[in-house]
Write an enzyme that holds these catalytic residues in place. Structure first.
Site, PDB file in Angstrom:
ATOM      1  N   HIS A 406       0.814  -1.224   0.000  1.00 33.82           N
ATOM      2  CA  HIS A 406       0.000   0.000   0.000  1.00 33.82           C
ATOM      3  C   HIS A 406       0.843   1.268   0.000  1.00 33.82           C
ATOM      4  O   HIS A 406       0.303   2.379  -0.084  1.00 33.82           O
ATOM      5  CB  HIS A 406      -0.947   0.012   1.198  1.00 33.82           C
ATOM      6  CG  HIS A 406      -2.265   0.678   0.914  1.00 33.82           C
ATOM      7  ND1 HIS A 406      -2.490   1.477  -0.189  1.00 33.82           N
ATOM      8  CD2 HIS A 406      -3.440   0.662   1.592  1.00 33.82           C
ATOM      9  CE1 HIS A 406      -3.719   1.923  -0.173  1.00 33.82           C
ATOM     10  NE2 HIS A 406      -4.335   1.449   0.895  1.00 33.82           N
ATOM     11  N   ASP A 410      -2.347   1.620  -4.677  1.00 33.96           N
ATOM     12  CA  ASP A 410      -3.602   1.981  -4.018  1.00 33.96           C
ATOM     13  C   ASP A 410      -4.714   1.022  -4.431  1.00 33.96           C
ATOM     14  O   ASP A 410      -4.531   0.156  -5.296  1.00 33.96           O
ATOM     15  CB  ASP A 410      -3.987   3.419  -4.370  1.00 33.96           C
ATOM     16  CG  ASP A 410      -3.060   4.435  -3.709  1.00 33.96           C
ATOM     17  OD1 ASP A 410      -2.597   4.163  -2.586  1.00 33.96           O
ATOM     18  OD2 ASP A 410      -2.792   5.475  -4.327  1.00 33.96           O
TER      19      ASP A 410
END
Length: 434
Positions: A406, A410
């Protein structure tokens, strides 16, 4: 009198150390250039380390079972002509049963021009001649190691380099080699109590220890997020079931589901290249890989895990993918994988359905930024839309799960890539020709 340092070579992008299995030569032995001097092992593969020169071994600094960092000096070789002559003379005198005081060996490393030539590339698993040619041609160590060798055990020969240079289009960029250190936690784990003779205590083998370290490092480095989708692979399953026998008869290769999965993933990577990436060591840059090299997590008979690599998967047809997958799977089971076959992956898949798992939350194979898990394919009743409206039919269903980093991936990129893989598998042409 040049003293050449033999250093622990680098045998993979994520390999920072190796374990010495055995020495094939002893102090005082004469060794030829490219002759195997010792055997080493990593969590990936066992390898032989060749001598960088001809000479006499004057010092061995580590013993079998020692774990040695990459680049560490493990032995010294006296490469002077005098040393060779003295060794031959000593051997002749032993044959004549004449006793003589052994000549004292120096352990001082003299940084001669020849020594510097090798120490400039301490991680190279290459002969001095190949190193010399590479320097003249301004080749990086990664570019040289990308060449397919035709020598014994896949070693790169002079002719291999020259053949490569004839068709060389551009030099490969050098990749950062240093491994970031994982900070130690101040947390003190609670003691584990067990009863001697009642509980079974099993010592972790070398590979399991290294896998454990790599998994902890990955979780510490990358904030993992996992997304899931369910897909209908009925067309693909039916096509494979009816085509596997004709496929094997035509190409002499088994047709498993794995090459079909690799094919779909490679196509999706082309659509979303941001998933085929790594994060720089300083954590400030994203490196998008041009090559699409798909690693496939493979279980070994010992229960450990290894990740052989299907290189340039996007450039291979189904026949080529099946041949590569079958070769890598067989070599994994027989412990015959070469070092170059387990390094350089840019994206990894893990078929957890092989073990009957419905789905999985895989840990990212560093330094990649995502990994795909494929669950078991199960038949069950599903509501489908037909020309006659909604109907209940028996369909082959499976779950896909994508764990992604992350820091740079995304939800949009991760979810879109995962959906695209599912779309390719669901849209499989049931009339596809083999």
């Amino acid at each position: 009198m040049p003293i050449i340092s033999v250093k622990m070579p680098k045998m993979g992008e994520s390999i920072s150390e190796a374990t010495i299995i055995s020495w094939l030569k002893n102090v005082g032995d004469t060794i030829e250039i490219d002759e195997t001097i010792l055997e080493v092992a990593t969590d990936k593969v066992d390898s032989e380390v060749p001598s960088p020169c001809t000479g006499v071994i004057t010092e061995i600094r580590f013993q079998p079972n020692d774990i040695v960092p990459v680049g560490e000096i493990i032995a010294l070789i006296d490469a002077s002509e005098t040393a060779n002559i003295e060794q031959e003379t000593a051997n002749d005198e032993v044959k004549k049963e004449t006793l003589r005081e052994p000549k004292a060996k120096t352990s001082t490393v003299h940084h001669s021009k020849l020594d510097i030539q090798y120490s400039s590339n301490p991680d190279a698993f290459l002969s001095p001649l190949i190193v010399s040619i590479a320097k003249k041609e301004n080749m990086t160590i990664e570019e040289v190691q990308s060449i397919s060798g035709t020598g014994a055990e896949g070693r790169i020969r002079k002719s291999d380099v020259f053949n490569y240079l004839k068709n060389r289009q551009y030099p490969l960029a050098s990749r950062p080699q240093a491994q970031p250190k994982v900070a130690k936690s101040s947390y003190n784990p609670p003691p584990i109590k067990y009863v001697e003779g009642h509980d079974t205590v099993v010592e972790m083998d070398r590979m399991r220890k290294m896998i454990a370290d790599h998994m902890v490092y990955s979780k510490h480095t990358s904030p993992h997020v996992t997304a899931y989708i369910e897909i209908d692979v009925t067309n693909m399953v039916n096509w494979r079931n009816t085509s596997k026998i004709p496929f094997q008869e035509k190409y002499n290769e088994r047709l498993t589901f794995t090459p079909l999965f690799v094919e779909a993933v490679a196509k999706a990577v082309i659509d979303f290249p941001g998933i085929n990436a790594s994060v720089s060591e300083d954590g400030k840059k994203v490196i998008e890989r041009k090559d699409i090299n798909i690693g496939m997590a493979t279980a070994l008979p010992s229960g450990n895990l290894i990740v052989p690599v299907v290189r340039n998967a996007d450039e291979k047809n189904l026949k080529g993918l099946a041949a590569e997958v079958n070769h890598l799977a067989n070599a994994s089971r027989e412990n015959k994988l070469k070092p170059e076959e387990i390094q350089g992956s840019t994206f990894t898949i893990s078929n957890v359905g092989t073990f009957g798992s419905l789905m999985g939350t895989p840990i990212i194979n560093q330094p990649e930024v995502a990994i795909l898990a494929l669950g078991i394919i199960k038949k069950r009743p599903e509501v489908i839309t037909t020309e006659n409206g909604d109907e209940i039919a028996i369909r082959s269903m499976m779950y896909l799960s994508l764990s992604f980093d992350h820091r740079v991936v995304d939800g949009y990129l991760g979810g879109s890539f995962l959906r695209k893989v599912g779309d390719y598998l669901e849209a499989f042409d049931p009339k596809r020709k083999i």
